[in-house]
Design a protein around this motif. Structure first.
Motif, PDB file in Angstrom:
ATOM      1  N   GLU A 101     -42.229  56.772 -15.358  1.00 39.82           N
ATOM      2  CA  GLU A 101     -42.869  56.229 -16.562  1.00 39.82           C
ATOM      3  C   GLU A 101     -44.352  55.961 -16.351  1.00 39.82           C
ATOM      4  N   GLY A 102     -45.032  56.921 -15.739  1.00 39.37           N
ATOM      5  CA  GLY A 102     -46.475  56.792 -15.593  1.00 39.37           C
ATOM      6  C   GLY A 102     -46.981  57.382 -14.290  1.00 39.37           C
ATOM      7  N   ASP A 103     -48.287  57.286 -14.108  1.00 40.47           N
ATOM      8  CA  ASP A 103     -48.977  57.763 -12.905  1.00 40.47           C
ATOM      9  C   ASP A 103     -49.442  56.567 -12.105  1.00 40.47           C
ATOM     10  N   ILE A 104     -49.112  56.532 -10.822  1.00 40.99           N
ATOM     11  CA  ILE A 104     -49.379  55.334 -10.022  1.00 40.99           C
ATOM     12  C   ILE A 104     -50.872  55.029  -9.899  1.00 40.99           C
ATOM     13  N   LYS A 105     -51.719  56.056  -9.758  1.00 44.46           N
ATOM     14  CA  LYS A 105     -53.160  55.810  -9.649  1.00 44.46           C
ATOM     15  C   LYS A 105     -53.709  55.194 -10.932  1.00 44.46           C
ATOM     16  N   SER A 106     -53.366  55.795 -12.051  1.00 40.72           N
ATOM     17  CA  SER A 106     -53.841  55.278 -13.339  1.00 40.72           C
ATOM     18  C   SER A 106     -53.307  53.877 -13.592  1.00 40.72           C
ATOM     19  N   THR A 107     -52.061  53.647 -13.182  1.00 40.01           N
ATOM     20  CA  THR A 107     -51.441  52.337 -13.394  1.00 40.01           C
ATOM     21  C   THR A 107     -52.168  51.253 -12.612  1.00 40.01           C
ATOM     22  N   GLN A 122     -55.560  50.557 -14.170  1.00 42.65           N
ATOM     23  CA  GLN A 122     -55.418  49.807 -15.415  1.00 42.65           C
ATOM     24  C   GLN A 122     -55.084  48.344 -15.125  1.00 42.65           C
ATOM     25  N   ALA A 123     -54.287  48.106 -14.094  1.00 47.32           N
ATOM     26  CA  ALA A 123     -53.955  46.731 -13.706  1.00 47.32           C
ATOM     27  C   ALA A 123     -55.191  45.990 -13.201  1.00 47.32           C
ATOM     28  N   VAL A 124     -56.028  46.692 -12.435  1.00 43.73           N
ATOM     29  CA  VAL A 124     -57.283  46.089 -11.964  1.00 43.73           C
ATOM     30  C   VAL A 124     -58.164  45.717 -13.159  1.00 43.73           C
ATOM     31  N   LYS A 125     -58.342  46.646 -14.068  1.00 43.55           N
ATOM     32  CA  LYS A 125     -59.153  46.400 -15.262  1.00 43.55           C
ATOM     33  C   LYS A 125     -58.636  45.187 -16.032  1.00 43.55           C
ATOM     34  N   THR A 126     -57.334  45.131 -16.228  1.00 48.61           N
ATOM     35  CA  THR A 126     -56.737  44.028 -16.987  1.00 48.61           C
ATOM     36  C   THR A 126     -56.912  42.694 -16.277  1.00 48.61           C
ATOM     37  N   ALA A 127     -56.648  42.667 -14.963  1.00 49.64           N
ATOM     38  CA  ALA A 127     -56.775  41.422 -14.205  1.00 49.64           C
ATOM     39  C   ALA A 127     -58.194  40.880 -14.258  1.00 49.64           C
ATOM     40  N   TYR A 128     -59.169  41.763 -14.132  1.00 54.81           N
ATOM     41  CA  TYR A 128     -60.560  41.313 -14.087  1.00 54.81           C
ATOM     42  C   TYR A 128     -61.064  40.904 -15.470  1.00 54.81           C
ATOM     43  N   GLN A 129     -60.554  41.542 -16.520  1.00 57.00           N
ATOM     44  CA  GLN A 129     -60.949  41.149 -17.871  1.00 57.00           C
ATOM     45  C   GLN A 129     -60.263  39.861 -18.301  1.00 57.00           C
ATOM     46  N   GLU A 130     -58.965  39.742 -18.049  1.00 59.06           N
ATOM     47  CA  GLU A 130     -58.211  38.559 -18.463  1.00 59.06           C
ATOM     48  C   GLU A 130     -58.702  37.292 -17.779  1.00 59.06           C
ATOM     49  N   ASN A 131     -59.123  37.405 -16.524  1.00 55.40           N
ATOM     50  CA  ASN A 131     -59.515  36.228 -15.745  1.00 55.40           C
ATOM     51  C   ASN A 131     -61.027  36.045 -15.646  1.00 55.40           C
ATOM     52  N   TYR A 132     -61.764  36.905 -16.314  1.00 51.47           N
ATOM     53  CA  TYR A 132     -63.232  36.841 -16.305  1.00 51.47           C
ATOM     54  C   TYR A 132     -63.804  36.923 -14.890  1.00 51.47           C
ATOM     55  N   PHE A 133     -63.144  37.740 -14.051  1.00 53.65           N
ATOM     56  CA  PHE A 133     -63.660  37.992 -12.716  1.00 53.65           C
ATOM     57  C   PHE A 133     -64.855  38.934 -12.817  1.00 53.65           C
ATOM     58  N   ARG A 134     -65.768  38.824 -11.875  1.00 57.16           N
ATOM     59  CA  ARG A 134     -66.972  39.665 -11.902  1.00 57.16           C
ATOM     60  C   ARG A 134     -66.615  41.119 -11.615  1.00 57.16           C
ATOM     61  N   LYS A 152     -67.873  48.196 -15.582  1.00 60.09           N
ATOM     62  CA  LYS A 152     -67.398  47.105 -16.448  1.00 60.09           C
ATOM     63  C   LYS A 152     -65.879  46.934 -16.442  1.00 60.09           C
ATOM     64  N   THR A 153     -65.228  47.534 -15.467  1.00 61.12           N
ATOM     65  CA  THR A 153     -63.770  47.399 -15.328  1.00 61.12           C
ATOM     66  C   THR A 153     -63.364  47.074 -13.894  1.00 61.12           C
ATOM     67  N   ASN A 154     -64.332  47.014 -13.000  1.00 59.01           N
ATOM     68  CA  ASN A 154     -64.110  46.872 -11.553  1.00 59.01           C
ATOM     69  C   ASN A 154     -63.280  48.011 -10.980  1.00 59.01           C
ATOM     70  N   THR A 155     -63.274  49.133 -11.670  1.00 51.91           N
ATOM     71  CA  THR A 155     -62.594  50.335 -11.180  1.00 51.91           C
ATOM     72  C   THR A 155     -63.631  51.422 -10.942  1.00 51.91           C
TER      73      THR A 155
END
Length: 281
Positions: free
Chosen positions: A86-92, A95-107, A122-125
């Motif tokens: 159900e997906g590609d591990i690299k993309s996943t 996307q998790a990095v992007k979400t974590a850094y946006q949700e928590n306002y990490f630099r 702007k996504t830390n990726t």
């Protein structure tokens, strides 16, 4: 065949990044407190107390341990009996990095090009990913957030085999003295010895991500870890470079075979925040 959904990988990476950026490893905290009792330099004592206070406030206020929330690094061990669905591990993971850094306002610290187009993604990726296939039906993720200050002080050198043990010690001490306070000590020092040019660098990173305070399985290397820790703390660099006998909290070495004409050595420094965790799915 064990099936692991990409959603589970996404949740593990996202949640772990939040945890490691907000919570100091209890073993690291205990080491800081131990050195605090033994420290004699008044300024060093104040700095070590501040590190403990900082860790407490990070939890209470749900704020990062450090403003540099780092480049995300993941070592991925995939069991040969595992199937990712159900997906590609690299993309996943990205996307998790992007979400974590946006949700928590990490630099966000990643730029799109190292020299000519240093635009923040702007996504830390992208995250830096290493894959390895192992026996079994588990997926292991070793997730780290590595700040730029300590990373910038890391070094690699292709020594002559004749340099031997003394050559390694001299190179490590040269690196530590050059780094001084710029690596945000007290540090954890990861050392890779053997392999080739790129493999010894990866070994040094893996050494950092070993359980904190653990020792090499061979007594000769374990003794060298202990000797180096004593020598590093005798430099007087101290916490944040302000003097004292607490320059490093641990020295950890990983080794592997190498070419008869080579002695590759890499030194990867880690700041006191030491943000990493292993997750097994």
């Amino acid at each position: 065949m064990k099936e692991i959904k990409c959603l589970h990988i996404f949740n593990a990476v996202r949640d772990t990044l939040r945890e490691i950026n907000l919570s100091l490893d209890p073993k690291v905290r205990n080491a800081i407190q131990k050195y605090l009792i033994e420290e004699k330099n008044p300024l060093a004592i104040d700095v070590l107390k501040s590190l403990i206070t900082n860790a407490d406030l990070a939890i209470q206020l749900q704020k990062p341990l450090c403003q540099d929330t780092g480049v995300v690094l993941v070592f991925i061990e995939i069991g040969q009996e595992v199937r990712i669905i159900e997906g590609d591990i690299k993309s996943t993971i990205n996307q998790a990095v992007k979400t974590a850094y946006q949700e928590n306002y990490f630099r966000n610290s990643m730029v799109s090009d190292p020299v000519f187009y240093r635009n923040n993604t702007k996504t830390n990726t992208p995250a830096i990913l290493y894959f390895d296939f192992v026996p079994g039906d588990q997926l292991k993720l070793i997730i780290a957030a590595k700040g730029g200050g300590a990373e910038n002080m890391s070094t690699l050198r292709m020594l002559s085999p004749s340099a031997g043990r003394k050559g390694i010690i001299d190179f490590v001490m040269e690196t530590i003295n050059h780094a001084d306070g710029k690596s945000c000590p007290p540090t954890i020092v990861g050392i890779g010895v053997g392999g080739n040019f790129e493999q010894c660098a990866i070994l040094s990173k893996k050494a950092l991500l070993r359980p904190f305070g653990s020792h090499h399985e061979l007594p000769e290397w374990a003794d060298l870890e202990k000797e180096l820790l004593t020598s590093i703390n005798a430099t007087g660099i101290g916490p944040q470079g302000f003097g004292g006998n607490t320059t490093a909290l641990a020295v950890q070495i990983e080794t592997m075979p190498c070419h008869i004409a080579s002695l590759p050595v890499a030194i990867n420094l880690q700041c006191h925040s030491h943000r990493h965790k292993t997750v097994v799915l």
